[in-house]
Design a protein around this motif. Structure first.
Motif, PDB file in Angstrom:
ATOM      1  N   THR A  47       1.163  -1.273   0.051  1.00 47.25           N
ATOM      2  CA  THR A  47       0.433   0.047   0.019  1.00 47.25           C
ATOM      3  C   THR A  47       1.113   1.161  -0.137  1.00 47.25           C
ATOM      4  O   THR A  47       0.767   2.214  -0.567  1.00 47.25           O
ATOM      5  CB  THR A  47      -0.511  -0.407   0.814  1.00 47.25           C
ATOM      6  OG1 THR A  47      -1.872  -1.333   1.116  1.00 47.25           O
ATOM      7  CG2 THR A  47      -2.020   1.248   1.091  1.00 47.25           C
ATOM      8  N   GLU A  93      -3.314  -5.286  -3.404  1.00 49.61           N
ATOM      9  CA  GLU A  93      -4.174  -6.282  -2.072  1.00 49.61           C
ATOM     10  C   GLU A  93      -4.491  -5.180  -0.759  1.00 49.61           C
ATOM     11  O   GLU A  93      -3.563  -4.640  -0.954  1.00 49.61           O
ATOM     12  CB  GLU A  93      -3.201  -7.203  -2.517  1.00 49.61           C
ATOM     13  CG  GLU A  93      -3.403  -8.235  -1.040  1.00 49.61           C
ATOM     14  CD  GLU A  93      -2.133  -8.676  -1.067  1.00 49.61           C
ATOM     15  OE1 GLU A  93      -1.514  -9.789  -0.194  1.00 49.61           O
ATOM     16  OE2 GLU A  93      -1.286  -9.254  -2.115  1.00 49.61           O
ATOM     17  N   ASN A  94      -4.870  -6.141  -0.697  1.00 42.17           N
ATOM     18  CA  ASN A  94      -5.963  -5.193   0.732  1.00 42.17           C
ATOM     19  C   ASN A  94      -4.906  -5.808   1.803  1.00 42.17           C
ATOM     20  O   ASN A  94      -4.713  -6.678   1.869  1.00 42.17           O
ATOM     21  CB  ASN A  94      -7.406  -5.732   1.044  1.00 42.17           C
ATOM     22  CG  ASN A  94      -8.101  -5.548   2.336  1.00 42.17           C
ATOM     23  OD1 ASN A  94      -6.842  -5.577   3.457  1.00 42.17           O
ATOM     24  ND2 ASN A  94      -9.481  -4.590   1.877  1.00 42.17           N
ATOM     25  N   GLU A  95      -4.390  -5.052   2.426  1.00 44.13           N
ATOM     26  CA  GLU A  95      -3.187  -5.147   3.668  1.00 44.13           C
ATOM     27  C   GLU A  95      -4.053  -4.507   4.719  1.00 44.13           C
ATOM     28  O   GLU A  95      -3.323  -4.257   5.930  1.00 44.13           O
ATOM     29  CB  GLU A  95      -1.993  -4.796   3.362  1.00 44.13           C
ATOM     30  CG  GLU A  95      -1.425  -5.181   2.568  1.00 44.13           C
ATOM     31  CD  GLU A  95       0.567  -4.582   2.151  1.00 44.13           C
ATOM     32  OE1 GLU A  95       1.377  -5.036   2.022  1.00 44.13           O
ATOM     33  OE2 GLU A  95      -0.183  -3.164   2.160  1.00 44.13           O
ATOM     34  N   ARG A 111     -12.044   2.076  -1.130  1.00 44.53           N
ATOM     35  CA  ARG A 111     -11.913   0.734  -2.067  1.00 44.53           C
ATOM     36  C   ARG A 111     -13.609   0.612  -2.088  1.00 44.53           C
ATOM     37  O   ARG A 111     -14.646   1.234  -1.656  1.00 44.53           O
ATOM     38  CB  ARG A 111     -11.540  -1.053  -1.848  1.00 44.53           C
ATOM     39  CG  ARG A 111     -12.226  -1.112   0.166  1.00 44.53           C
ATOM     40  CD  ARG A 111     -11.836  -2.331   0.434  1.00 44.53           C
ATOM     41  NE  ARG A 111     -11.860  -2.599   1.033  1.00 44.53           N
ATOM     42  CZ  ARG A 111     -13.397  -3.522   1.956  1.00 44.53           C
ATOM     43  NH1 ARG A 111     -13.928  -3.291   1.193  1.00 44.53           N
ATOM     44  NH2 ARG A 111     -13.537  -3.999   3.322  1.00 44.53           N
ATOM     45  N   ASN A 116     -10.468  -5.661  -2.894  1.00 41.12           N
ATOM     46  CA  ASN A 116      -8.540  -5.807  -3.444  1.00 41.12           C
ATOM     47  C   ASN A 116      -8.810  -4.704  -4.474  1.00 41.12           C
ATOM     48  O   ASN A 116      -8.424  -4.680  -5.621  1.00 41.12           O
ATOM     49  CB  ASN A 116      -8.365  -7.293  -3.997  1.00 41.12           C
ATOM     50  CG  ASN A 116      -8.339  -8.374  -3.303  1.00 41.12           C
ATOM     51  OD1 ASN A 116      -6.856  -7.872  -2.011  1.00 41.12           O
ATOM     52  ND2 ASN A 116      -8.359  -9.032  -2.486  1.00 41.12           N
TER      53      ASN A 116
END
Length: 194
Positions: A47, A93-95, A111, A116
């Motif tokens: 991110t 990618e979602n962190e 988002r 994602n």
């Protein structure tokens, strides 16, 4: 290892106990004032790399805080003053499962319902929003930084009058423009005289 342990301990009790510099520092210059932001590159490496990539490209220059909800958050980084959405690279990618919480002053990625789907848009929490955190298998909104100077500016933006610009709601009546996002060089440590 010691730094990680101290950081993990501080996350349990909130962000106020975080080390003074956990990662890169940037200045976000806006038409409402400047923010200094600390980025958490250890906890959200993809991110932070994504955010810095767009910043280095000058992407954020001229974008606005297009969604402002008092007592919640301010969102920006994707629209021009004409409310035109800027093109982006592929989503990241979602962190959100990184142990960081959506506390007042933290930056998180905006988002869609697809976890994602984050690209350029981010928001700054103006209050604690733990309901936005990841829970078990349920992804949340990935925290990747925090405001270390300029929360007065965040609060000013948060309280600005808004309007509807169909199909968008909560749009500031007077555009709040991001002028630049630039790295801040860390000061050299003081060296005692010999």
């Amino acid at each position: 290892m010691l730094r990680r342990a101290a950081l993990s301990c501080s996350l349990i009790f909130g962000l106020s106990a975080l080390p003074l510099q956990a990662g890169p520092l940037v200045q976000m210059q806006t038409s409402a004032g400047n923010l200094e932001i600390e980025l958490f590159d250890e906890q959200a490496p993809k991110t932070v790399a994504n955010f810095l990539h767009y910043a280095q490209q000058g992407y954020y220059e001229g974008t606005i805080f297009h969604r402002v909800i008092p007592g919640f958050m301010i969102q920006g980084g994707g629209f021009t003053q004409a409310m035109q959405k800027k093109p982006t690279d592929a989503p990241i990618e979602n962190e959100s499962g990184n142990g960081l919480s959506n506390r007042a002053g933290t930056l998180s990625m905006a988002r869609t319902n697809d976890p994602n789907s984050a690209t350029t848009q981010f928001f700054i929490n103006s209050v604690d929003n733990p309901r936005l955190d990841a829970r078990g298998n349920q992804p949340g909104y990935a925290v990747f930084g925090r405001v270390i100077k300029g929360m007065d500016v965040v609060n000013e933006i948060s309280n600005t009058p808004t309007t509807v610009r169909p199909p968008h709601r909560d749009v500031p009546q007077t555009p709040i423009v991001i002028l630049a996002v630039k790295p801040i060089e860390a000061a050299a440590p003081d060296v005692p005289p010999q």
